[in-house]
Design a protein around this motif. Structure first.
Motif, PDB file in Angstrom:
ATOM      1  N   ASN A 146     -11.049   5.112   4.473  1.00  0.00           N
ATOM      2  CA  ASN A 146     -10.502   5.571   3.188  1.00  0.00           C
ATOM      3  C   ASN A 146     -11.172   4.849   2.019  1.00  0.00           C
ATOM      4  N   ASP A 189      -0.640   5.914   2.248  1.00  0.00           N
ATOM      5  CA  ASP A 189      -1.566   4.953   1.647  1.00  0.00           C
ATOM      6  C   ASP A 189      -1.698   5.276   0.156  1.00  0.00           C
ATOM      7  N   PHE A 200      -8.121   2.631   7.333  1.00  0.00           N
ATOM      8  CA  PHE A 200      -8.137   1.889   6.068  1.00  0.00           C
ATOM      9  C   PHE A 200      -9.566   1.684   5.580  1.00  0.00           C
ATOM     10  N   TRP A 236       0.808  -1.212   0.000  1.00  0.00           N
ATOM     11  CA  TRP A 236       0.000   0.000   0.000  1.00  0.00           C
ATOM     12  C   TRP A 236       0.843   1.265   0.000  1.00  0.00           C
ATOM     13  N   SER A 237       2.161   1.087   0.109  1.00  0.00           N
ATOM     14  CA  SER A 237       3.091   2.200  -0.121  1.00  0.00           C
ATOM     15  C   SER A 237       3.614   2.170  -1.553  1.00  0.00           C
ATOM     16  N   THR A 262      -4.269   3.365  -2.632  1.00  0.00           N
ATOM     17  CA  THR A 262      -5.663   3.810  -2.699  1.00  0.00           C
ATOM     18  C   THR A 262      -5.871   4.875  -3.771  1.00  0.00           C
ATOM     19  N   CYS A 318      -4.587  10.270   2.301  1.00  0.00           N
ATOM     20  CA  CYS A 318      -3.867   9.051   1.946  1.00  0.00           C
ATOM     21  C   CYS A 318      -2.388   9.336   1.686  1.00  0.00           C
TER      22      CYS A 318
END
Length: 225
Positions: free
Chosen positions: A156, A191, A153, A9-10, A194, A186
């Motif tokens: 978002n 994040d 999470f 997610w990075s 996303t 985010c």
């Protein structure tokens, strides 16, 4: 497992894949269902985002993951396994199977007393509705998901889906504002994965507001990234 999730997610995809390749043999060596379940859930999630597996291999891993998770008393991994399976089915275009996974996720979560399962299941149903050209249904699911969201999470994901649905319903100003605010949060949180879900809709929103050039530029930048 959680480190791999954070890498994904990075958008540090290659690092996540390398770490997963270390994790799988470790779980096999330990041999218990819980370790295997966490490893298989990570393997599915990595494959969805970065390294898709052939259909037969995915079906085998899916069965193994559900069995391993079901053999534990760990509510999180039982529910997360069903979420990543549903997310993979969604990306493969298996909409019926993705919808089944979402409902199973919510049903199992209720039995286990895990409040996150409802929000995750509704978030998955939101994105299924969006790609099924049902923005009204997507808005309804996203509003329900936001009401029961437990973690950042979850929130978002619910807000992102809601913003996309609003734009597609021509409630453009409201939808774009939600998406832009959510994207800023985010970015601050790291994040970054996303953001992928909203780039195309942000471009559509620009076009609907008459900024055709800006919309095309956003689409081109999204494709390039």
């Amino acid at each position: 497992h959680q480190f791999i999730f954070a890498l994904l997610w990075s958008t540090r995809y290659r690092e996540a894949l390398a770490m997963q390749r270390e994790t799988s043999p470790m779980a096999d060596q330990l041999g218990d269902s819980r370790s295997k379940a966490y490893s298989l859930a990570g393997e599915i999630h990595v494959s969805t985002i970065f390294a898709p597996k052939p259909p037969d291999e995915f079906e085998t891993i899916k069965r193994e993951a559900i069995k391993a998770a079901s053999d534990t008393t760990d509510a999180y991994i039982q529910n997360w396994t069903r979420f990543v399976i549903g997310w993979e089915e969604f990306h493969r275009g298996h909409i019926t199977d993705a919808r089944i996974s979402a409902h199973e996720l919510m049903q199992v979560g209720r039995m286990l007393g895990d409040p996150r399962s409802t929000g995750l299941g509704l978030a998955l149903l939101t994105w299924i509705a969006l790609v099924s050209d049902s923005p009204t249904e997507a808005l309804d699911y996203s509003e329900q998901s936001l009401e029961v969201a437990v973690t950042p999470f979850d929130r978002n994901g619910a807000i992102g889906g809601m913003g996309c649905a609003l734009v597609l319903l021509r409630r453009t100003e409201q939808g774009l504002k939600l998406l832009e605010e959510n994207n800023r949060r985010c970015v601050v949180d790291g994040d970054l994965y996303t953001l992928n879900g909203s780039e195309g809709i942000l471009a559509v929103g620009k076009v609907l507001r008459g900024n055709i050039g800006d919309g095309i530029r956003l689409l081109e930048e999204g494709i390039l990234k």
